[in-house]
Design a protein around this motif. Structure first.
Motif, PDB file in Angstrom:
ATOM      1  N   ARG B  85      10.706 -22.981 -19.896  1.00  0.00           N
ATOM      2  CA  ARG B  85      10.040 -22.648 -18.640  1.00  0.00           C
ATOM      3  C   ARG B  85       9.485 -21.244 -18.741  1.00  0.00           C
ATOM      4  NH1 ARG B  85      13.562 -26.352 -16.267  1.00  0.00           N
ATOM      5  NH2 ARG B  85      13.459 -27.944 -17.866  1.00  0.00           N
ATOM      6  N   ARG B 141      16.867 -17.408 -10.847  1.00  0.00           N
ATOM      7  CA  ARG B 141      16.515 -18.417 -11.842  1.00  0.00           C
ATOM      8  C   ARG B 141      16.246 -19.763 -11.193  1.00  0.00           C
ATOM      9  NH1 ARG B 141      16.544 -19.567 -17.173  1.00  0.00           N
ATOM     10  NH2 ARG B 141      17.582 -21.559 -17.408  1.00  0.00           N
ATOM     11  N   GLN B 145      12.802 -21.985 -11.169  1.00  0.00           N
ATOM     12  CA  GLN B 145      12.723 -23.397 -11.575  1.00  0.00           C
ATOM     13  C   GLN B 145      11.946 -24.199 -10.547  1.00  0.00           C
ATOM     14  OE1 GLN B 145      14.266 -24.870 -14.309  1.00  0.00           O
ATOM     15  NE2 GLN B 145      16.206 -23.838 -14.741  1.00  0.00           N
ATOM     16  N   GLN B 148       8.301 -23.501 -10.761  1.00  0.00           N
ATOM     17  CA  GLN B 148       7.718 -24.178 -11.914  1.00  0.00           C
ATOM     18  C   GLN B 148       7.512 -25.669 -11.634  1.00  0.00           C
ATOM     19  OE1 GLN B 148       8.418 -22.472 -15.508  1.00  0.00           O
ATOM     20  NE2 GLN B 148       6.535 -23.523 -16.002  1.00  0.00           N
ATOM     21  N   LEU B 169      19.676 -26.817 -15.167  1.00  0.00           N
ATOM     22  CA  LEU B 169      19.728 -27.061 -13.722  1.00  0.00           C
ATOM     23  C   LEU B 169      21.177 -27.185 -13.258  1.00  0.00           C
ATOM     24  CD1 LEU B 169      16.950 -29.619 -12.745  1.00  0.00           C
ATOM     25  CD2 LEU B 169      16.907 -27.130 -12.688  1.00  0.00           C
ATOM     26  N   ASN B 173      20.359 -28.781  -7.914  1.00  0.00           N
ATOM     27  CA  ASN B 173      18.952 -28.880  -8.287  1.00  0.00           C
ATOM     28  C   ASN B 173      18.679 -30.122  -9.127  1.00  0.00           C
ATOM     29  OD1 ASN B 173      17.637 -26.713  -7.001  1.00  0.00           O
ATOM     30  ND2 ASN B 173      18.551 -25.271  -8.467  1.00  0.00           N
TER      31      ASN B 173
END
Lengths: 440, 321
Positions: B85, B141, B145, B148, B169, B173
């Motif tokens: 990522r 973070r 995510q 993204q 994850l 999430n």
């Protein structure tokens, strides 16, 4: 496709123009440049003879009134100091030759008192015959003060002697006010163009700006590419645009930033030198050389030279920016990036180191060759145009060569970039990079 | 329109020292959730990059929605979440998202509207804080995510490609991602994701392809794959201690090739030519007091281990040699 290139260019442009760095550099460089012009002017101004030259005792043992003449000439000299209301006049003591020693002793004591006279001048027969006079004082080591005093004493001795020889008074007056100025003008087969010094300053200024801009924005591209690679955002972007499009958009966007900055630099420098210059140097005797050079540098720069300089900026920028991008795509860290950029820096620095010989002799073989090579012509050619006359055909030819060079650099860089952007791990060897170029 | 979202035929990708993908063909039906499974270094990411035209295959063809994937505009219908990522750290979240959406051909006004929607939906704009105006590196973070993931879906792609979407994850999430994938499926979108976590694949995928060492090991609908592999697994529970005789039966390689379990409960894998009823009879003869004897469908995990363990590793190793 092209649309995507503009999307990339737009991001590069906006993100950079918004940064604090951009604002600071854009404002500071012209200030530095203007300072570089104005400080020598200011120093030159300060180094003129000071009004201390007037604050003296003249011990005149000539019996011919030379002391009074010198005192009058000193008061009449407008270049002495800023204060026009300065009423402190030299004290003239007319004495007999036998009395000189005693007067000198008294004057020495005066000089040694704080905030009193600066020194004393002794005039005797030797002065009258044009051989020598003596001065002692606190400012005896000031070259400009002594030059001024010597000049005035010489001139007054000459005039006194002319008068004694019976030369008419009006002729002597005329001779005394003769202040010839040498006005120099550059002449070439293409006609007249500004003064010699102005052309030199303009040429150097343009060269410096191009060089700084290319270094600054080239490094910027290098860092930008590295960031895209190390944050891995490159993979998302390259899934949406071709690497070539990304590279082109990047160079376009950062180039636009550079061009914006160049225009701002030229504009601000022009303003500072032409409008603030006279304020800083106010009170200087008119026609002082450094001021004329600073002010004239930009005003004498014809639109054609500025236009050509901008064209060269665009070409030179594309050349170096694509190479910097390729260097950035090869590596994974800041340190490695500096190493990878060494060959690019060498091209740029070698050009820069040869700037002095070019200035010294703009028509030498070296200068001509450098104004044809695609990596040096963007800096050297605008300089040469400021320094000497270059035929339009040569300029066009050199631009064509530079464009071809830039296209070559673009093709080469695109190939490295394409492979490099997705390559992680150790820094590639030279052989590996060659393989990338042939493989892509 | 073709009913295949992705059609890969005989694709080969060679690198300097090894072959990353060899003669791979796979078809992903439109509207399905497709799992690309394989151990690390199997060629999953290389395959995905070739689908996205990030790298070019040395041989073979790739079509998206019935057109060659190099057709202009086709890739604008694809959303991609890479394994690694990354976003522009110093940019404002909104500006990053706008940039990535514009790269996919979304008009700025439309993109801006969608960004607000998505930020709200992922709780990145709340009453007291609008993270959309923050710089990316100010985000946690987890939030990055989310951003993204928004970037992947912002242009409403018909095909969504997720490379190892579950790595890194947290459980919350991960669940949100599963829900999002199912929602995409309901809206008729095609989702392909790579993973080496078989549990996720088993729960979410309609079809799978297992690759190893750049070679396809098997592919098809999950139910078909399981049926083809056959029921070779037995869940066995016995009362009391396992007597010597029973232990001998379980250790008979002609009957059982693999045995997992503790003193009373076992998961057995039958030997290729063994019959489950023979095993049952032998166990009873040996005196086992059987509480449970159940033929179970193999999990994807078991299939994966079985197939990749048998063929994949070997070719994988030679492939990397």
């Amino acid at each position: 496709m092209d649309n995507k290139m503009f999307v990339v260019a737009k991001r590069e442009f906006l993100e950079r123009v918004r940064s604090k760095w951009f604002v600071w550099i854009t404002l500071l460089v012209p200030v530095l440049l203007a300072t570089a012009f104005l400080v020598p002017t200011y120093i030159a101004m300060r180094s003129n003879a000071s009004s201390a030259v007037r604050h003296i005792t003249i011990i005149d043992a000539t019996g011919a009134g030379l002391g009074d003449r010198i005192a009058k000439a000193l008061m009449a000299d407008s270049s002495l100091g800023l204060a026009t209301g300065d009423t402190v006049a030299p004290r003239v003591k007319v004495v007999a030759t036998s009395d000189v020693a005693a007067q000198e002793k008294a004057a020495t004591a005066d000089v040694q008192q704080p905030n009193h006279i600066a020194g004393y001048l002794v005039l005797n027969d030797s002065a009258l015959t044009g051989k020598s006079a003596r001065y002692a004082g606190r400012n005896a080591s000031s070259i400009s003060d002594m030059d001024k005093l010597t000049g005035i004493v010489r001139q007054e001795v000459m005039m006194l002697r002319l008068e004694r020889e019976g030369v008419r008074k009006d002729i002597i007056g005329d001779l005394a006010t003769t202040k010839l100025r040498l006005n120099s003008e550059r002449l070439s087969e293409h006609g007249r163009s500004g003064s010699g010094t102005a052309g030199l300053a303009a040429g150097i200024a343009v060269g410096v700006m191009l060089f700084m801009s290319i270094i600054f924005h080239g490094q910027n591209i290098l860092r930008g590419v590295l960031e895209e690679k190390s944050t891995r955002v490159a993979e998302v972007v390259i899934s949406s645009v071709k690497p070539e499009t990304l590279l082109a958009g990047k160079v376009l966007g950062v180039g636009a930033v550079g061009l914006t900055q160049q225009v701002a630099w030229l504009g601000i420098s022009y303003y500072l030198i032409n409008f603030l210059g006279p304020i800083i140097t106010k009170g200087m005797s008119s026609g002082s050389a450094p001021a004329a050079m600073g002010g004239g540098a930009f005003s004498s720069m014809s639109l054609a030279v500025i236009g050509v300089a901008l064209v060269y900026f665009v070409i030179g920028f594309v050349f170096y920016a694509t190479l910097y991008a390729a260097a950035g795509s090869m590596v994974n860290s800041e340190q490695e990036a500096q190493q990878a950029a060494v060959p690019v820096m060498l091209l740029l620095m070698s050009t820069w180191l040869l700037v002095n010989p070019v200035i010294a002799n703009p028509n030498s073989t070296l200068s001509v060759v450098l104004s044809w090579l695609p990596w040096s012509s963007p800096i050297i050619m605008p300089m040469r145009m400021g320094l000497t006359s270059v035929s339009p055909l040569t300029v066009v030819g050199s631009i064509v060569v530079a464009i071809l060079g830039s296209i070559g650099a673009m093709l080469l860089s695109a190939r490295i970039y394409r492979v490099g952007m997705l390559m992680y791990g150790k820094k590639p060897s030279f052989a590996e990079v060659v393989k990338w170029i042939r493989y892509a | 329109m073709s009913d295949l979202a992705i059609d890969i035929r005989n694709v080969v990708k060679r690198y300097e020292e090894h072959v990353a993908v060899r003669d791979l063909s796979l078809q992903v039906p439109t509207g399905s959730v497709y799992g690309l499974l394989g151990p690390n270094g199997a060629g999953k990411t290389t395959t995905i990059r070739m689908i996205l035209d990030i790298i070019a295959p040395d041989a073979g063809t790739i079509s998206l929605f019935g057109q060659p994937h190099t057709t202009i505009g086709v890739l604008d219908r694809v959303g991609y979440l890479p394994e690694e990522r990354g976003l522009y750290k110093k940019m404002q979240v909104r500006r990053v998202l706008l940039f990535l959406a514009e790269l996919k051909g979304v008009k700025p006004a439309e993109a801006t509207r969608r960004i607000d929607e998505w930020l709200e939906r992922f709780s990145l704009t709340t009453a007291d804080k609008d993270w959309g105006d923050a710089k990316v590196d100010e985000l946690s973070r987890g939030m990055q995510q989310k951003v993204q993931f928004i970037a992947t879906l912002l242009h409403d792609p018909d095909l969504v490609i997720l490379d190892e979407p579950f790595s890194g994850l947290d459980p919350i999430n991960a669940q949100a991602l599963k829900d999002a994938v199912l929602e995409l499926k309901q809206r008729g979108k095609t989702v392909i994701f790579s993973t080496h976590v078989m549990d996720n694949a088993e729960k979410m995928c309609d079809s799978v392809c297992i690759i190893s060492g750049g070679v396809k090991v098997l592919d098809g609908r999950v139910t078909d794959v399981k049926r083809a592999v056959g029921v070779r697994h037995v869940a066995l529970a016995v009362a009391g201690d396992v007597q010597n005789g029973v232990g001998d039966v379980l250790r008979d390689r002609a009957l059982v090739t693999k045995m997992e379990g503790n003193t009373n409960y076992f998961e057995l894998e039958l030997a290729p030519n063994a019959d489950s009823q023979t095993l049952l009879r032998r166990l009873i003869d040996a005196g086992a007091s059987i509480q449970r004897f159940e033929l179970v469908q193999p999990s994807l995990h078991q299939i994966f281990l079985q197939r990749v363990g048998a063929t994949g590793i070997e070719t994988g190793m030679s492939g990397h040699g």
